[in-house]
Design an enzyme around this catalytic site. Structure first.
Site, PDB file in Angstrom:
ATOM      1  N   ARG A 274       0.857  -1.180   0.000  1.00 22.17           N
ATOM      2  CA  ARG A 274       0.000   0.000   0.000  1.00 22.17           C
ATOM      3  C   ARG A 274       0.898   1.236   0.000  1.00 22.17           C
ATOM      4  O   ARG A 274       2.071   1.162   0.359  1.00 22.17           O
ATOM      5  CB  ARG A 274      -0.904   0.030   1.229  1.00 22.17           C
TER       6      ARG A 274
ATOM      7  N   ASN B  48      -4.897   7.899   3.116  1.00 25.54           N
ATOM      8  CA  ASN B  48      -4.719   7.227   4.406  1.00 25.54           C
ATOM      9  C   ASN B  48      -3.271   7.362   4.848  1.00 25.54           C
ATOM     10  O   ASN B  48      -2.357   6.940   4.126  1.00 25.54           O
ATOM     11  CB  ASN B  48      -5.062   5.733   4.293  1.00 25.54           C
ATOM     12  N   GLU B  49      -3.068   8.009   6.010  1.00 30.32           N
ATOM     13  CA  GLU B  49      -1.739   8.084   6.618  1.00 30.32           C
ATOM     14  C   GLU B  49      -0.661   8.530   5.619  1.00 30.32           C
ATOM     15  O   GLU B  49       0.304   7.812   5.329  1.00 30.32           O
ATOM     16  CB  GLU B  49      -1.357   6.745   7.247  1.00 30.32           C
TER      17      GLU B  49
ATOM     18  N   GLU C  89      -7.946   6.107  14.585  1.00 28.20           N
ATOM     19  CA  GLU C  89      -7.497   4.713  14.677  1.00 28.20           C
ATOM     20  C   GLU C  89      -6.688   4.521  15.945  1.00 28.20           C
ATOM     21  O   GLU C  89      -5.851   5.355  16.281  1.00 28.20           O
ATOM     22  CB  GLU C  89      -6.590   4.320  13.496  1.00 28.20           C
TER      23      GLU C  89
ATOM     24  N   PHE D   7      -3.190 -10.474  12.044  1.00 28.80           N
ATOM     25  CA  PHE D   7      -2.951 -10.653  13.478  1.00 28.80           C
ATOM     26  C   PHE D   7      -3.050  -9.342  14.252  1.00 28.80           C
ATOM     27  O   PHE D   7      -2.751  -9.303  15.450  1.00 28.80           O
ATOM     28  CB  PHE D   7      -1.593 -11.312  13.717  1.00 28.80           C
TER      29      PHE D   7
END
Length: 673
Positions: A114, A152-153, A312, A362
């Site tokens: 990404r 995003n970020e 977040e 995870f």
């Protein structure tokens, strides 16, 4: 006036990134049922969905997103709708491989992760504008829409690209910012090592060189890369403002100094309608709740003191650190409410349902792999209820006590090669000074070095290697007008072009500190020295010493040994109506407290109520009332003194005199008027 509050959201925001495209539609009904059970008020949707929304160039499929937004609306959940421009589709890169970024070493990254974006790419900019326009035209009037979420970020994981397209963009940026090639030569000091340029075409990005490259060129390139990302954000934002008026536009920051160092959030904070932030605990042995408080205070400061939103964080462990422990019982709620105490208008998570596949399978989520018969889910439901009981504090502001000066450009400059020692790091000094203030139970605002500081009785400067003349004058005027200033070593050294200020160190801060520094003498690895002070007290320091010469300042602590033995180590300078302190060596947070205690006395900051270490007390105040947050990060029950009685909102009890706060718990009191 631009809208800054999520449209139609009348509670604190609670929810997370919702990625239903990872699941069959049969799961969606279960999702919204559980959202109602947990009290979810908003979710983020569509952030990584470009390939599904535009499966082929110019061909759009919004059927799935239509159904998702309609289902959320029917269940009373507001939507933070993402423009999916952080993850272009595979077809885009097949058509435009030049849009993949190139590393400083000349390696072009591959597709499959990404954020692999050259932000100078015309093809990327055009494609991002098209998908953003399509989304805005289709969903501007959707009744679930509360907030637009661009990209995003930014800056994670790639901020700077070194390709030829970026080289052209850098040359244009230099021409706009410096005005002439002669000005570039002057700013960069190209007379050194024969680097003189006679045209912009001769300038490339600071790619890999045999030895250290020009530091001013590297600094300017970081500015260019940051500005280029911000330019792309503004382009998408303006499309959304035009086609979807009345709905605020944001992008999620990562202000924690350990998580993103490539973005100047002072500049970005002026461009978003609502400042939002992502924060993840760094489990490296430090007190994680202190770093959390620091990130929250910095985010609020980037927002100009206005309410902001935690967009977040994690319900439990993450998956990208060397070791990823689970959060302990109660820690998720305590983390969440710590952000709210420091100005957030809610607590959102990554993500709603834990992924079965992909790189973050995870990473914890609101609905974990273990399902609803789990501790995490039960804590999620309880947190949703707690946040529901705090809706009345929306719009109130966190009350600060002191300020800390921070500047990303200075951090970038100090982090370049060939500094006096690799053991001195700007972020470490900021962490230590913040921890010392935190342990004095002082709430910290962060401030740009040229900002108005007059509201603060005490201002600390932990690391300001790059100090403009305007910043130096600002700090001097602050002291002359009655402020108390504490400055740490290796500050005031260079100007905005990384050129050493004329004359002796500390350059732009000589006058306000009333001293000069003849030389630095960093210590060897593992070495330490002692400094002695009032009453013969002694502190141990390491990393850095200096040969300080008083020019009006008075020594308070003196080097007892080491290369600067007998010289001043900590000084105090009366200037006008105020006082400036200088700390010329590295002290840990506990030792800094000794210095800050004396500075607080100068500033007229009375010692607070006796509170145990790691018990956090923060206030929010405004038209919605006055609220006191008490967070107990210890394993012992405590009692927090209350000057004013009130009602404890998480339990409904009256509180007066002393507020009991059980181990690991949080209490929020609405104080009586």
């Amino acid at each position: 006036m631009r809208e800054t509050t999520p449209k139609g959201l009348h509670r604190l925001a609670f929810g997370g990134d919702y990625n239903p495209e990872q699941w069959p539609e049969s799961v969606w009904q279960e999702d919204v049922r559980l959202m109602r059970e947990a009290g979810v008020s908003m979710v983020s949707v569509g952030i990584f969905s470009w390939a599904l929304l535009e499966p082929e160039p110019g061909m759009y499929d919004f059927g799935r997103l239509d159904r998702i937004l309609d289902l959320l609306r029917e269940n009373g959940v507001r939507v933070d709708l993402g423009t999916p421009t952080v993850a272009p589709p595979a077809w885009f890169y097949r058509a435009h491989p030049e849009a993949l970024p190139v590393s400083r070493e000349g390696v072009r990254y591959s597709y499959g992760s990404r954020g692999a974006i050259c932000h100078s790419s015309p093809a990327y900019r055009e494609a991002a504008a098209r998908i953003t326009t399509q989304l805005a035209q289709r969903y501007a009037a959707h009744p679930a829409l509360a907030l637009w979420h661009v990209h995003n970020e930014y800056g994670v994981p790639v901020s700077a690209c070194y390709c030829d397209t970026c080289a052209d963009g850098f040359r244009r940026w230099l021409a706009a910012h410096h005005g002439s090639i002669e000005a570039v030569n002057e700013a960069w000091g190209t007379a050194f090592w024969g680097q003189h340029y006679t045209s912009y075409e001769q300038i490339d990005p600071p790619r890999l060189t045999p030895t250290v490259g020009n530091p001013a060129q590297q600094l300017d390139y970081r500015r260019f890369a940051d500005a280029t990302m911000r330019e792309n954000f503004v382009r998408e934002r303006d499309i959304l403002h035009r086609l979807s008026p009345g709905v605020p536009v944001t992008t999620n920051f990562m202000t924690a100094l350990s998580q993103c160092d490539s973005v100047d959030y002072w500049a970005w904070g002026r461009e978003v309608d609502l400042v939002t932030n992502d924060h993840y605990l760094i489990t490296d042995g430090r007190r994680t709740h202190v770093n959390l408080a620091m990130a929250a205070d910095l985010t609020r400061s980037v927002a100009g003191g206005s309410p902001w939103l935690l967009l977040e964080h994690s319900t439990s462990g993450v998956n990208w650190q060397p070791r990823n422990p689970a959060k302990r019982p109660g820690e998720m709620a305590r983390n969440s409410l710590a952000h709210v105490a420091r100005g957030s208008e809610g607590a959102m998570f990554f993500q709603w349902r834990q992924s079965r596949r992909g790189a973050e399978k995870f990473h914890s989520a609101m609905v974990p792999h273990a399902g609803t018969d789990s501790r995490v889910w039960r804590e999620v439901v309880r947190l949703g209820a707690d946040l529901g009981s705090l809706s009345a504090l929306r719009g109130t502001r966190t009350v600060p006590d002191v300020a800390m000066v921070w500047d990303w450009h200075s951090w970038w400059a100090q982090s370049l090669e060939w500094r006096p020692t690799e053991d001195h790091e700007a972020r470490e000094r900021a962490d230590s000074f913040y921890e010392a203030l935190y342990d004095r139970h002082l709430t910290v605002d962060f401030a740009h070095p040229e900002a108005d500081l007059s509201a603060y009785p005490l201002v600390v400067v932990p690391a300001l290697y790059l100090t403009t003349e305007a910043a130096g004058l600002n700090l001097r005027e602050y002291v002359e007008n009655g402020g108390t200033l504490v400055v740490s070593y290796f500050s005031g050294i260079v100007d905005e072009h990384d050129a050493v200020h004329p004359g002796a160190y500390p350059g732009a801060l000589r006058d306000v500190l009333g001293l000069t520094v003849e030389e630095w003498s960093p210590l060897g690895e593992g070495e330490s020295v002692r400094i002695t002070g009032p009453g013969g007290t002694s502190l141990t320091t390491d990393v850095w010493t200096e040969f300080v010469v008083e020019r009006g300042a008075r020594p308070v602590w003196t080097y007892a040994d080491g290369p600067a033995a007998g010289r001043p180590a900590v000084t105090r300078h009366r200037l006008g109506k105020g006082t400036a302190w200088y700390v010329s060596t590295r002290l840990d947070a506990a030792s800094l407290d000794v210095i800050l205690s004396a500075a607080c006395e100068d500033a007229g900051i009375e010692p607070g109520a006796e509170l145990p270490r790691d018990v956090e007390v923060v206030r929010r105040s405004g038209d919605g009332g006055d609220y006191l947050f008490a967070l107990n990060h210890t394993a012992h029950d405590v009692k927090v003194p209350l000057e004013v009685p009130g009602t404890e909102l998480l339990g409904g009890e009256r509180a007066s005199g002393h507020l009991p706060v059980p181990a690991g718990e949080v209490r929020v009191v609405r104080l009586d008027a």
